[in-house]
Design an enzyme around this catalytic site. Structure first.
Site, short mmCIF file in Angstrom:
data_model
loop_
_atom_site.label_atom_id
_atom_site.label_comp_id
_atom_site.label_asym_id
_atom_site.label_seq_id
_atom_site.Cartn_x
_atom_site.Cartn_y
_atom_site.Cartn_z
N LYS A 196 8.68 -1.95 -5.09
CA LYS A 196 9.34 -0.68 -5.46
C LYS A 196 8.38 0.21 -6.24
CE LYS A 196 12.01 2.63 -6.24
NZ LYS A 196 12.80 2.77 -7.44
N GLU A 203 5.48 7.81 -3.11
CA GLU A 203 6.38 8.96 -3.29
C GLU A 203 5.70 10.08 -4.06
OE1 GLU A 203 9.95 9.63 -6.39
OE2 GLU A 203 10.29 7.98 -4.99
#
Length: 518
Positions: A196, A203
């Site tokens: 993550k 991102e």
């Protein structure tokens, strides 16, 4: 993994009901799970209870006065209790665990769905293991909207415990266009939160690149918000940016108006503060990992520095004043006739953005692969790409298709994704457009840190003759760092065998000897 390998979990304890935890509580209740939650914030409690009432889920969602009451509500014979964390990273997680621990029993499972630091996850796993309490670090992506209707989930920890929770996670996680759940057992220890973390690093690179492209269109091409929305919508329909979450919401953001007809986007200040105020750590940790593992990740790193630079608007204002109003972006000069040149340049913007997106993925995966080798997690990258196909911020179906095709080929270069023909073709087709966009942007004084970093990454990653030849010579000159010779071949990234005494080191004694000779 079959449904019979897991537990049904008709109840769970929710620790933390902020924007993410509150939405996940509603999600779990919709899937037939009774949620007992505790949050010290009265505001969070009132908000969740109102939302539960509004959605008709209030009979399945219960506020608790403390952790003791929560655990008593979850008790069901010898069945293990399931707890879900959605709390700030670091000390807050330790404080919650300290308060909860006296009420935990052997076999209980904590599913930490916070953005926690993977080393903290592993520490807690070690601390709880002697008491038979299982701690799964589960990355959750997609923001509060996905938390409400199904996020991407990356659980990591003990294999037997993962088997117990996977049916539950597969039920509540996002589904891709083929109906496949966007979750999988990642691996042991802190691997789930690490994946993550990498997702969030990718991102950041992507978000900077699309912001830079938006700025070029709006400020340097003078395109209206709704026209930019049209462009983003067309990009999202087909081609290399199809089914891309950030492009998709970019269209929404450029169209959204307030009741008075003004655009919401126009009132948003140019400050990204979540990395400067330490409310979000994953971007920082990704960059730290890239440096620690010696992995070049310039698209991601420049994006992070850009965020940090944006955060202190007062500092920028002070510099702007002494720099005589700073550097103002100008109109990008296109070839004439303009009506043909503009669509051509917008297509170049699409390919430039695609190159930055792809390089963000590659750099993030390179960090992950280096860590995987170090820790011997034995990660399945095709499954990781699968969990990024829905319910997450970096969803980009064309990129996932390309990377999946690489990993599906048995003879692919796993350690260096850039060395695979599929990647070379994709980036090769985008190079001239990326270069032209950066050239025109620099000429117009536009801000393109991530786009230009991507361009340089492409250039130096594929070059066999770099300016670092001179750097290595200077290191050897003043530091005796040694070097390799051209005729010895590329070799490995290890210290070379050769040193040249460019200039002998001398002290006062040597100066006196010189004077005596004279």
């Amino acid at each position: 993994m079959g449904q019979g390998d897991g537990l049904e979990f008709k109840k769970l304890g929710m620790c933390g009901t902020g924007s993410m935890g509150g939405m996940m509580s509603l999600l779990y209740a919709e899937h037939g799970v009774e949620v007992f939650y505790y949050d010290p914030s009265d505001e969070n409690v009132k908000k969740l209870q109102q939302e539960a009432t509004d959605t008709g889920l209030d009979k399945s969602i219960h506020a608790q006065k403390d952790y003791k009451e929560m655990c008593e509500s979850l008790a069901s014979g010898n069945e293990p209790k399931l707890f879900v964390f959605s709390i700030p990273h670091g000390g807050a997680g330790d404080a919650v665990l300290k308060d909860l621990r006296p009420h935990l029993q052997k076999g209980d499972i904590i599913l930490d769905c916070s953005n926690e630091y993977w080393k903290f996850t592993e520490r807690r796993q070690r601390e709880l293991e002697p008491d038979g309490i299982h701690y799964i670090g589960c990355g959750v992506s997609g923001g509060y909207q996905s938390a409400r209707h199904g996020p991407s989930m990356s659980p990591g920890g003990d294999a037997e415990t993962l088997k117990k929770v996977m049916p539950f996670l597969q039920r509540v996680a996002a589904k891709d266009k083929q109906g496949r759940a966007c979750t999988t057992p990642i691996g042991p220890h802190g691997s789930g939160h690490y994946v993550k973390m990498i997702h969030n690093g990718i991102e950041q690179g992507m978000m900077s690149a699309i912001a830079e492209v938006w700025f070029i269109m709006n400020k340097c091409l003078k395109m209206k918000y709704e026209k930019i929305a049209d462009v983003f919508e067309s990009w999202n329909k087909d081609g290399p940016l199809r089914d891309n979450f950030l492009v998709s919401i970019g269209a929404d953001i450029n169209r959204t108006k307030k009741d008075d007809g003004s655009f919401v986007l126009s009132e948003v200040r140019d400050k990204v503060v979540q990395d400067a105020d330490d409310s979000e750590g994953t971007g920082i940790w990704t960059n730290e990992e890239a440096i620690r593992l010696h992995v070049p990740a310039p698209t991601i790193a420049s994006a992070h520095m850009f965020r940090c630079g944006s955060a202190d608007a007062a500092s920028r204002l002070a510099v702007n004043k002494v720099f005589n109003d700073g550097v103002k972006p100008a109109i990008i000069k296109l070839e004439v006739p303009h009506e043909k040149a503009l669509p051509a340049f917008i297509e170049e913007l699409r390919l430039a953005l695609y190159a930055a997106f792809m390089c963000s993925f590659i750099q993030g995966l390179h960090i992950l692969k280096k860590m995987d080798r170090q820790e011997k997690w034995n990660l399945d990258y095709r499954k990781i790409l699968q969990i990024w196909r829905g319910g997450c911020i970096i969803q980009s179906d064309h990129i996932s298709d390309v990377l999946d095709s690489v990993h599906a080929r048995e003879d692919h270069d796993d350690d260096n994704l850039l060395a695979n023909r599929e990647i070379a073709e994709e980036l090769g087709n985008s190079f001239s457009s990326l270069k032209n966009v950066v050239l025109k942007s620099v000429e117009a004084d536009a801000y393109v840190p991530s786009l230009s970093a991507t361009l340089e990454y492409y250039k130096y990653s594929s070059s066999t003759v770099l300016p670092t030849q001179f750097m290595e010579a200077e290191l050897d000159y003043f530091g005796s760092h040694n070097y390799e010779k051209w005729e010895e071949g590329p070799g490995k990234p290890v210290k070379g065998p050769h040193h040249y005494e460019w200039k002998a080191a001398k002290g006062l004694v040597d100066e006196k000897k010189k004077e005596n000779k004279l």
